[in-house]
Every structure is written in structure tokens, then in C-alpha cells.
Design an enzyme around this catalytic site. Sequence first.
Site, mmCIF file in Angstrom:
data_model
loop_
_atom_site.group_PDB
_atom_site.id
_atom_site.type_symbol
_atom_site.label_atom_id
_atom_site.label_comp_id
_atom_site.label_asym_id
_atom_site.label_seq_id
_atom_site.Cartn_x
_atom_site.Cartn_y
_atom_site.Cartn_z
ATOM 1 N N SER A 1 -9.042 8.230 -6.804
ATOM 2 C CA SER A 1 -8.257 7.489 -7.795
ATOM 3 C C SER A 1 -9.106 6.985 -8.968
ATOM 4 O O SER A 1 -9.677 7.774 -9.695
ATOM 5 C CB SER A 1 -7.566 6.319 -7.087
ATOM 6 O OG SER A 1 -6.758 5.602 -7.959
ATOM 7 N N ASP B 1 -6.182 9.752 -10.740
ATOM 8 C CA ASP B 1 -5.275 10.646 -9.976
ATOM 9 C C ASP B 1 -3.833 10.474 -10.436
ATOM 10 O O ASP B 1 -2.900 10.912 -9.757
ATOM 11 C CB ASP B 1 -5.402 10.398 -8.472
ATOM 12 C CG ASP B 1 -5.000 8.977 -8.084
ATOM 13 O OD1 ASP B 1 -4.597 8.785 -6.915
ATOM 14 O OD2 ASP B 1 -5.076 8.066 -8.925
ATOM 15 N N ASP C 1 -1.721 8.017 -10.601
ATOM 16 C CA ASP C 1 -0.679 7.245 -9.894
ATOM 17 C C ASP C 1 -0.603 5.823 -10.427
ATOM 18 O O ASP C 1 0.063 4.965 -9.839
ATOM 19 C CB ASP C 1 -0.899 7.245 -8.371
ATOM 20 C CG ASP C 1 -2.161 6.497 -7.960
ATOM 21 O OD1 ASP C 1 -2.329 6.257 -6.756
ATOM 22 O OD2 ASP C 1 -2.972 6.141 -8.839
ATOM 23 N N ASN D 1 -2.061 -3.722 -12.089
ATOM 24 C CA ASN D 1 -2.924 -2.658 -12.609
ATOM 25 C C ASN D 1 -2.165 -1.373 -12.909
ATOM 26 O O ASN D 1 -2.753 -0.370 -13.292
ATOM 27 C CB ASN D 1 -4.019 -2.356 -11.589
ATOM 28 C CG ASN D 1 -3.426 -1.773 -10.322
ATOM 29 O OD1 ASN D 1 -2.303 -1.281 -10.297
ATOM 30 N ND2 ASN D 1 -4.170 -1.865 -9.257
ATOM 31 N N ARG E 1 -10.288 -12.337 -2.743
ATOM 32 C CA ARG E 1 -9.957 -11.493 -1.587
ATOM 33 C C ARG E 1 -10.936 -10.333 -1.535
ATOM 34 O O ARG E 1 -11.450 -9.879 -2.562
ATOM 35 C CB ARG E 1 -8.533 -10.952 -1.669
ATOM 36 C CG ARG E 1 -8.244 -10.195 -2.942
ATOM 37 C CD ARG E 1 -6.874 -9.573 -2.955
ATOM 38 N NE ARG E 1 -6.857 -8.342 -2.176
ATOM 39 C CZ ARG E 1 -7.268 -7.152 -2.616
ATOM 40 N NH1 ARG E 1 -7.771 -7.040 -3.828
ATOM 41 N NH2 ARG E 1 -7.200 -6.088 -1.861
ATOM 42 N N SER F 1 -12.023 -6.625 -1.474
ATOM 43 C CA SER F 1 -11.467 -5.355 -1.929
ATOM 44 C C SER F 1 -11.313 -4.405 -0.741
ATOM 45 O O SER F 1 -12.119 -4.420 0.189
ATOM 46 C CB SER F 1 -12.408 -4.716 -2.958
ATOM 47 O OG SER F 1 -12.125 -3.336 -3.072
ATOM 48 N N GLY F 2 -10.258 -3.579 -0.803
ATOM 49 C CA GLY F 2 -10.069 -2.563 0.234
ATOM 50 C C GLY F 2 -10.641 -1.224 -0.190
ATOM 51 O O GLY F 2 -10.681 -0.269 0.567
HETATM 52 C C1 LIG Z 1 -7.083 -5.685 -8.206
HETATM 53 C C2 LIG Z 1 -6.759 -4.232 -8.084
HETATM 54 O O1 LIG Z 1 -6.465 -3.562 -9.049
HETATM 55 N N1 LIG Z 1 -6.807 -3.719 -6.828
HETATM 56 C C3 LIG Z 1 -6.499 -2.311 -6.617
HETATM 57 C C4 LIG Z 1 -7.527 -1.700 -5.678
HETATM 58 O O2 LIG Z 1 -7.397 -2.361 -4.422
HETATM 59 P P1 LIG Z 1 -8.531 -3.339 -3.904
HETATM 60 O O3 LIG Z 1 -8.191 -3.610 -2.452
HETATM 61 O O4 LIG Z 1 -8.423 -4.590 -4.784
HETATM 62 O O5 LIG Z 1 -9.843 -2.636 -4.120
HETATM 63 O O6 LIG Z 1 -7.219 -0.324 -5.453
HETATM 64 C C5 LIG Z 1 -5.964 -0.126 -4.809
HETATM 65 C C6 LIG Z 1 -5.790 1.364 -4.562
HETATM 66 O O7 LIG Z 1 -5.869 2.031 -5.781
HETATM 67 C C7 LIG Z 1 -4.834 -0.703 -5.678
HETATM 68 O O8 LIG Z 1 -3.611 -0.583 -4.999
HETATM 69 C C8 LIG Z 1 -5.117 -2.175 -5.986
HETATM 70 O O9 LIG Z 1 -4.159 -2.697 -6.890
HETATM 71 MG MG LIG Z 2 -4.905 6.000 -8.554
#
Ligand SMILES: CC(=O)N[C@H]1[C@@H](OP(=O)(O)O)O[C@H](CO)[C@@H](O)[C@@H]1O
Ligand SMILES: [Mg+2]
Length: 539
Positions: free
Chosen positions: A64, A283, A285, A379, A502, A504-505
Site C-alpha cells: 500500500s 495500491d 485503495d 487518510n 496508539r 501502528s499496525g
Molecule cells: C493513521 C493512519 O493513516 N493509519 C493507517 C495505517 O494504519 P496504522 O495501524 O495506523 O499503521 O495503515 C492502515 C492500512 O493501510 C490504514 O487503514 C490506517 O488508516
Molecule cells: Mg493502500
Amino acid sequence: MADPIVEAAQKHPAPEGLVYTYGTAGFRTKADVLDSVLTRVGLIAALRSRALKGKWIGVMITASHNPPEDNGVKLVEPMGNMLQEEWEVLSTEIANQSTPEDVSKYYHELASKYKIDLKTPARVVVARDTRASGSRLLGCLLDGLTAAGAESKDYGFLTTPQLHYMVRCMNTEGTKEAYGVPTEKGYYEKFGAAFKTALRGKKPSGHLTVDCANGVGGPKLVELIKYLPSKEEGLEIVVVNDNVIKPESLNVDCGADFVKTNQRAPPSSKTGPGDRCCSLDGDADRVVYYFKDSQNIFRLLDGDRIATLVASFLGDLVRSSGLAEDLKIGVVQTAYANGAATKYVEDTLHLKVDCTATGVKYLHHAAEKLDIGVYFEANGHGTVIFSHDTLETIEKHEPRSPGEKEALDVLRACINLINQSVGDALSDFLLVEVVLAHKRWGPQEWLSTYTDLPNRLLKVIVNDRRIFKTTDAERKLTSPDGVQAQIDREVQKVRQGRSFARASGTEDAVRVYAEAATKAEAEDLARKVSEIVKAAGGA
Ligand SMILES: CC(=O)N[C@H]1[C@@H](OP(=O)(O)O)O[C@H](CO)[C@@H](O)[C@@H]1O
Ligand SMILES: [Mg+2]
């Protein structure tokens, strides 16, 4: 006889000492340590398909908005939605098995635990974005699929939403819920026709510049344009940053994440005041809009803005179609939604707002509970979900006047224009253009609906982001102990202050968001909260 699972896992051994987690959007990390994960995702995808009686499961190889050296992989459920959470855990577990024998043992234990007959068909649809590591990782994935005896269909390069579309189409072909023709041409024809019908003769003003992040969205948009009304009768689209032959330029100084994070146009942007622009991410999306106002100041129209624009338009259409009593529209946001957007939806649009954790799977799931669920992350990730009953109500509704019929025709066309399987930057920007054309708005009118609270999004590198645990849709930290109280004390000092932290994932960092009455206060609050996080996280 040799065990094909062991052989496949031996061919792509897991690097020592790495722990993989299926996060917000699948597995995502440096591409050069993902080979073993892709092979094992092939095994899990085959099991998931068999567990669902041979339904097509999607596998998208993408990272992404991440930098070019990253890659990732995520699984897609039969109706195009995100992988069921229980199977996220199983994917994480198989990815972290130590030896090839452990991988095979885990695979067979899953099969017996979930009573999966390994002799039944497994079907997996595959696609990838344009990252340089994609073709190597595709080979790793196919080794896993072959070892698991799965049938696979590889579409090559697709946007992530196009893969979601293909999966949904392949699982609904020949049924009442048939979603479309499972080919690229089928995708372009469906969305191109819906765009033309939804415009209903209205012409979007001026032209739209689309920054494709040097990602897969570029070539796919160039193809889609061939299926849209000509620029004379429809929308003139200027495609920029579609340089996919240089994968190292992916998301670099361009794309939705650059624009949203830096709150400025790509340095390469050549547009003038009042010109509408949007940026896709790598990507395709996610999409955000922006423009320079009459004072040449950059103005961002992010996911919150798209959600409020679309919700207001769909609300008008539902009322004008005579369906206001039958259908309720709700907006789903995350904690990153600007406080002014939430207030506008509740106080001006008089619509319900739900807040969920970050990650489209959570918003999507919440939107599915509504008649019409409009969900966008700030975003730019997002789409609109129409429940099954809502689709039936709209399909069966008899308009009682020419005005109701016109509104109903546009509403029905919008349903086809919206990729309900997942947020789709291409169909989302077409939907925005339809709304702006019907409202006869330019970007300034769109921006004038409400005034964003100044805000700041920061990334804090800590030793182990996993110690930061949250509750209440990630708006409050439950650990490390005492950190939330420190954040609350800083927020209370600030006019219209709001802030949260929080983990990040998708990246090895803790994200800090802050908003306040003024830019200076928002910046200062973000900085103070980042200091608190750094101290707690042992940065
Ligand atoms: C603040 C932010 O933009 N976080 C993004 C980012 O997630 P994080 O968990 O914050 O890394 O990537 C995700 C997948 O693309 C998207 O869903 C999300 O909105
Ligand atoms: Mg994406």
C-alpha cells in the site's frame, strides 16, 4: 512419500528471530524477509477456501502506502471483505512456526480442528501491485498454493480494490447477488457505465488532476479512462505520477499518504489556484483531494471530507426518492476523524456517527450494520455499504413523481458506482466527481461546509510499540500505566484539545494525533504527547 508442505517450507525458510503479525492490513514489512510468509499464506489461503467449501479466497501482494523496499500480503474473504479475525490469528501462528515440519504439523492440526477435508477443492485468486519484489514473492506464494493442492488464478498487476472486486464477482457469478464480470474489462465497463448514468447529463466543472503515487493505480486509471464519457461530455482527467517502470519511485514525494501526512501537494504538482486534485496511494485503495485556494494556500479535502460530501448527497437522494422513512444513513469514522467533521455530521447533517478502531475491517464491519453505512478513514480509505434489505428496498421502490424517479435513478447508479467490497480510490473519486457535478460545487464550496480544527499526526519510534494498548476505539490508552492520565492533563490545558496515541499496525511506531483550536496549540499538544510516549516507550 515426501511431504509437499515440508518441501515448500524448506524452499522458503523463515529468517531467524523475526516475529510476524497479521496486522491492520495483513503482513507488512521489508520485502526481503517475506518469502516464508508468502508460502505459508498460500497454505492458509487454501485451508480458508476449503473451510468455506471451495469459495474463492483472494490474496493481494502489496504494501500500500509503505516505502518501495517494503511489501506485504493480505487475504480477502469471498465477498471481498477483510479476513475474518480468527484467521488473522491462524495466519500469524503459521507464519511464526519454527521449522518446516512444524509448519506441516500446524497445517494438518488446523485441518482437523476445523474439520477441513483436504481432498476438497481450494480456490485462490491472486494479484499484486507494482513493487519490484512482487514477482519473487508471487513465486513463494504459488509454491505454498501448489503444496496445498489449491487451484489458483493469477491476475498479475491489479489495484487492491480490483482484486477484491474479482473475488466478489467470482463467488457471486450466476447468482442474484452477481457483482460483475470477473475481468479487468468487466471492472472498467461496470464503473464506467455507472459513472455516466450517475452523472445524468451533469458535467463536472474544469478538470481533475490525479496523482497516481507512481503505483499500480496509474496504468489502471489510464485504462479506466477509455471506458468513461469523453472529456467533452464528462470529466477531463490529467494523470500524473504514473511512472510504474521505476518501482523505487513508489509513494516517494507523492501519493495520498504523502499529501495527508505532510498536508501539502506533491512537489511535482503544477496545478494552479482552484484546480481540483486528488492523490491515490500505492495500491489505489485510498484517495484524498486537495487544491490551492485563491490565496494559493494548500487546502486538503481528506477522507472526512469525502465521507461528509457523500453522506450529504446520499441523504438528499434518499429524501428526494421518497425513501427517507425507510432508510437511515450512518457515518463511521475512526479517532483520526477531525472533530469538526464529526460535529458537522451530527449537528448539520443530523446523521448518526459511529467510531471504530483504525483499519478498514473495523469500519467496514460497523458500516454493514447500517441501512446505508458511509465509512472513510481520515487518510482516504473508505466506501459506502448498502445492506441487503436496503438494496431490495431501493430496487423495489416505485417513484411517485418525475423528481422521485430522477433521484432514484441517480441513487441506483451510485450503488453500482461504489465498490462495496472495499475502499476503491478510482471509484471513490468518480463518486466525488458525480456529487460535485450535481451540487455544481468546486473545491472551495466543498471546503466551506465546515472548518477543520488544526491537527497534527506524528510517528514516535519506541522500543516495543506493543506495550501501548488501547480501548474505546483506540481513543484511550490502557497501558503503559499512567500514560493516559498524563495525556489527559495536557489535553485539558488546550482549547478544543483532543489527542490520543496508539501503536501502528503497519509500521514499527506509535502514532500520535492531536487537534486544537489553533495550529500552534495543535502542534504543541502533539509534541508534548509525543514526549510522553517517548518517555513511556523507552525511545
Ligand atoms: C493513521 C493512519 O493513516 N493509519 C493507517 C495505517 O494504519 P496504522 O495501524 O495506523 O499503521 O495503515 C492502515 C492500512 O493501510 C490504514 O487503514 C490506517 O488508516
Ligand atoms: Mg493502500
